[in-house]
Design a protein around this motif. Structure first.
Motif, PDB file in Angstrom:
ATOM      1  N   ASP A 111      17.522   1.448  -3.746  1.00 54.28           N
ATOM      2  CA  ASP A 111      16.450   1.455  -4.742  1.00 54.28           C
ATOM      3  C   ASP A 111      15.085   1.349  -4.074  1.00 54.28           C
ATOM      4  N   SER A 112      15.031   0.766  -2.878  1.00 59.88           N
ATOM      5  CA  SER A 112      13.764   0.707  -2.134  1.00 59.88           C
ATOM      6  C   SER A 112      13.280   2.114  -1.787  1.00 59.88           C
ATOM      7  N   PHE A 133      10.502  -4.145  -7.344  1.00 63.16           N
ATOM      8  CA  PHE A 133       9.304  -3.949  -8.163  1.00 63.16           C
ATOM      9  C   PHE A 133       8.253  -5.005  -7.834  1.00 63.16           C
ATOM     10  N   MET A 134       8.693  -6.258  -7.703  1.00 65.67           N
ATOM     11  CA  MET A 134       7.767  -7.347  -7.396  1.00 65.67           C
ATOM     12  C   MET A 134       7.015  -7.071  -6.096  1.00 65.67           C
ATOM     13  N   ALA A 135       7.743  -6.657  -5.060  1.00 63.38           N
ATOM     14  CA  ALA A 135       7.117  -6.414  -3.761  1.00 63.38           C
ATOM     15  C   ALA A 135       6.027  -5.349  -3.870  1.00 63.38           C
ATOM     16  N   GLU A 136       6.280  -4.315  -4.654  1.00 61.71           N
ATOM     17  CA  GLU A 136       5.288  -3.245  -4.813  1.00 61.71           C
ATOM     18  C   GLU A 136       4.137  -3.687  -5.708  1.00 61.71           C
ATOM     19  N   SER A 137       4.440  -4.536  -6.687  1.00 62.28           N
ATOM     20  CA  SER A 137       3.396  -4.992  -7.619  1.00 62.28           C
ATOM     21  C   SER A 137       2.351  -5.860  -6.929  1.00 62.28           C
ATOM     22  N   LEU A 138       2.699  -6.454  -5.796  1.00 59.84           N
ATOM     23  CA  LEU A 138       1.734  -7.259  -5.053  1.00 59.84           C
ATOM     24  C   LEU A 138       0.770  -6.384  -4.258  1.00 59.84           C
ATOM     25  N   LYS A 139       1.029  -5.069  -4.249  1.00 59.36           N
ATOM     26  CA  LYS A 139       0.157  -4.128  -3.531  1.00 59.36           C
ATOM     27  C   LYS A 139      -0.689  -3.281  -4.478  1.00 59.36           C
ATOM     28  N   ARG A 140      -0.229  -3.133  -5.746  1.00 59.70           N
ATOM     29  CA  ARG A 140      -0.910  -2.217  -6.661  1.00 59.70           C
ATOM     30  C   ARG A 140      -0.730  -2.666  -8.107  1.00 59.70           C
ATOM     31  N   TYR A 141      -1.572  -2.100  -8.988  1.00 64.76           N
ATOM     32  CA  TYR A 141      -1.555  -2.521 -10.390  1.00 64.76           C
ATOM     33  C   TYR A 141      -1.048  -1.428 -11.328  1.00 64.76           C
ATOM     34  N   ASP A 142      -0.888  -0.204 -10.854  1.00 63.56           N
ATOM     35  CA  ASP A 142      -0.675   0.938 -11.744  1.00 63.56           C
ATOM     36  C   ASP A 142       0.784   1.305 -11.988  1.00 63.56           C
ATOM     37  N   ILE A 143       1.722   0.384 -11.768  1.00 67.19           N
ATOM     38  CA  ILE A 143       3.129   0.646 -12.059  1.00 67.19           C
ATOM     39  C   ILE A 143       3.580  -0.266 -13.201  1.00 67.19           C
ATOM     40  N   LYS A 181      14.499  -6.574   3.998  1.00 65.45           N
ATOM     41  CA  LYS A 181      13.286  -7.289   3.618  1.00 65.45           C
ATOM     42  C   LYS A 181      12.784  -6.853   2.241  1.00 65.45           C
ATOM     43  N   ASP A 182      12.197  -7.807   1.519  1.00 57.65           N
ATOM     44  CA  ASP A 182      11.590  -7.548   0.201  1.00 57.65           C
ATOM     45  C   ASP A 182      12.581  -6.943  -0.790  1.00 57.65           C
ATOM     46  N   SER A 183      13.794  -7.414  -0.756  1.00 56.12           N
ATOM     47  CA  SER A 183      14.832  -6.896  -1.652  1.00 56.12           C
ATOM     48  C   SER A 183      15.423  -8.038  -2.466  1.00 56.12           C
ATOM     49  N   SER A 184      16.244  -7.686  -3.448  1.00 58.32           N
ATOM     50  CA  SER A 184      16.930  -8.710  -4.234  1.00 58.32           C
ATOM     51  C   SER A 184      17.861  -9.527  -3.344  1.00 58.32           C
ATOM     52  N   ALA A 185      18.472  -8.869  -2.346  1.00 60.56           N
ATOM     53  CA  ALA A 185      19.352  -9.584  -1.413  1.00 60.56           C
ATOM     54  C   ALA A 185      18.567 -10.592  -0.577  1.00 60.56           C
ATOM     55  N   LEU A 340       5.285 -12.954   3.071  1.00 55.52           N
ATOM     56  CA  LEU A 340       5.874 -11.623   3.045  1.00 55.52           C
ATOM     57  C   LEU A 340       4.907 -10.600   2.452  1.00 55.52           C
ATOM     58  N   THR A 341       3.742 -11.065   2.044  1.00 57.66           N
ATOM     59  CA  THR A 341       2.741 -10.212   1.416  1.00 57.66           C
ATOM     60  C   THR A 341       1.350 -10.704   1.787  1.00 57.66           C
TER      61      THR A 341
END
Length: 370
Positions: A111-112, A133-143, A181-185, A340-341
């Motif tokens: 899914d990554s 989704f969380m990992a990407e949301s810490l980089k951008r607002y438009d998702i 890294k940055d995964s549910s696992a 991690l961010t």
């Protein structure tokens, strides 16, 4: 002089009458011409409405409406595994088409990868875990999360090698543990160690893609790994009796979510509603006959990455639950705490979730307080 003047006046008067008749004739011709133009335009408009109305509304050869040209064409990136079952079923049963949508499901190894493909504008939407989704949301607002499509609290495990002396969580100290890294696992691994009082400083964490974890365990490059389905069954097959399966159901509910762009929620909400209606129909298939639905998904995947265990322990349901919001906030705090961010504060995830479509289609499925 007077007679001459009178003669001139008569000539002028006669000329005026002549011009008056000419002007009257021109006016009549102008009126007739305008009427001709008016009725010609009316005739053209009526013809166009009749002709194009017939083309658009007339049935095709099979008696169905010709709506293929009007369908919204979208590509959705999903991991090639059991988890996005609702999408596999909706595609197989033609539910997307019935909603006037032309959907292409593009397969990825994780899914990554699907999330990255959407960010790179190679696909339109993706289906990813809350952690991705969380990992990407810490980089951008438009998702935006449009809906959860699956959830389980029993789909992640710490797998370890017996020959490394690992039989319970306390034996993880001093060992190399592999994880993406940055995964549910990744999030599960930390929750698992915290739950079992194993300090992060007591282990060596090795980051690697999910797809490489089984090989790393098999070769002994790592002594343990935080692994999710569908890779769990691969590890069981590779290590056999040498595998120890450590897990703690209930410490973390992993969700799979349909994700799109903010602009889509603003510009094309009806397409999102159509997607959700199609997925709700697929959900009905699972509810009515779970075994038949499993076979449908198996056929779609052609026998690859099928996990019966995951299937039995997963809820395939269209929803937006309060637990999703809580998980996103907890994961963001975790990512910030462990550096991690680059972000330094938890986003307001109510702004990252699109409620309107599900509220219109099936409002009872929303339990998030907003």
């Amino acid at each position: 002089m007077k007679k001459k003047k009178e003669g001139q006046e008569k000539e002028t008067s006669g000329s005026g009458k002549h011009h008056s008749k000419e002007q009257k004739g021109c006016k009549e011709k102008g009126i007739k011409y305008k009427k001709w133009i008016f009725w010609t335009l009316i005739a053209v408009i009526v013809f166009n409405i009749t002709f194009y109305g017939y083309i658009l509304l007339s049935p095709g050869e099979d008696g169905k409406e010709k709506d293929s040209e009007n369908r919204e064409s979208l590509t959705i990136g999903i991991e090639e595994c059991t988890a996005p079952a609702l999408l596999w079923i909706a595609e197989e049963k033609g539910y997307f088409e019935k909603e006037g949508l032309e959907i292409r499901l593009k397969r990825y190894k994780s899914d990554s990868q699907a999330m990255q493909a959407m960010i790179d504008k190679r696909i339109d939407l993706c289906v990813v875990s809350d952690a991705v989704f969380m990992a990407e949301s810490l980089k951008r607002y438009d998702i935006r999360i449009l809906s959860t499509v699956a959830s389980t609290d029993d789909g992640l495990f710490l797998l370890a090698r017996k020959d490394r002396g690992i039989h319970d969580p306390s034996h993880l100290a001093g060992k190399r543990i592999g994880v993406q890294k940055d995964s549910s696992a990744h999030f599960f691994m930390d929750m698992f160690m915290m739950h079992n009082k194993v300090s992060r400083s007591d282990v060596e964490i090795v980051y690697m893609p999910d797809a490489q974890l089984v090989e790393a365990l098999s070769t002994g490059n790592v002594s343990a790994g935080s692994v999710r389905h569908p890779f769990v069954s691969d590890a069981e097959e590779a290590l056999g009796e040498n595998l120890v399966k450590l897990y703690a159901p209930g410490i973390y509910t992993n969700t799979l979510n349909l994700v799109g762009w903010e602009r889509m929620t603003e510009n094309d909400p009806e397409t999102i509603r159509g997607l959700l209606r199609a997925l709700l129909k697929a959900e009905d298939i699972i509810r009515k006959d779970r075994e038949e639905a499993f076979m449908t998904v198996s056929q779609q995947l052609e026998g690859n990455s099928i996990s019966r265990e995951f299937w039995e322990n997963t809820d395939f349901e269209v929803s937006l639950k309060q637990s999703l919001l809580v998980a996103l906030e907890e994961e963001a705090r975790w990512a910030i705490h462990y550096n991690l961010t680059q972000a330094d504060e938890v986003p307001n995830y109510l702004e990252y979730i699109y409620f309107n479509a599900l509220e219109d289609v099936e409002p009872a499925r929303i339990t998030i307080i907003h």
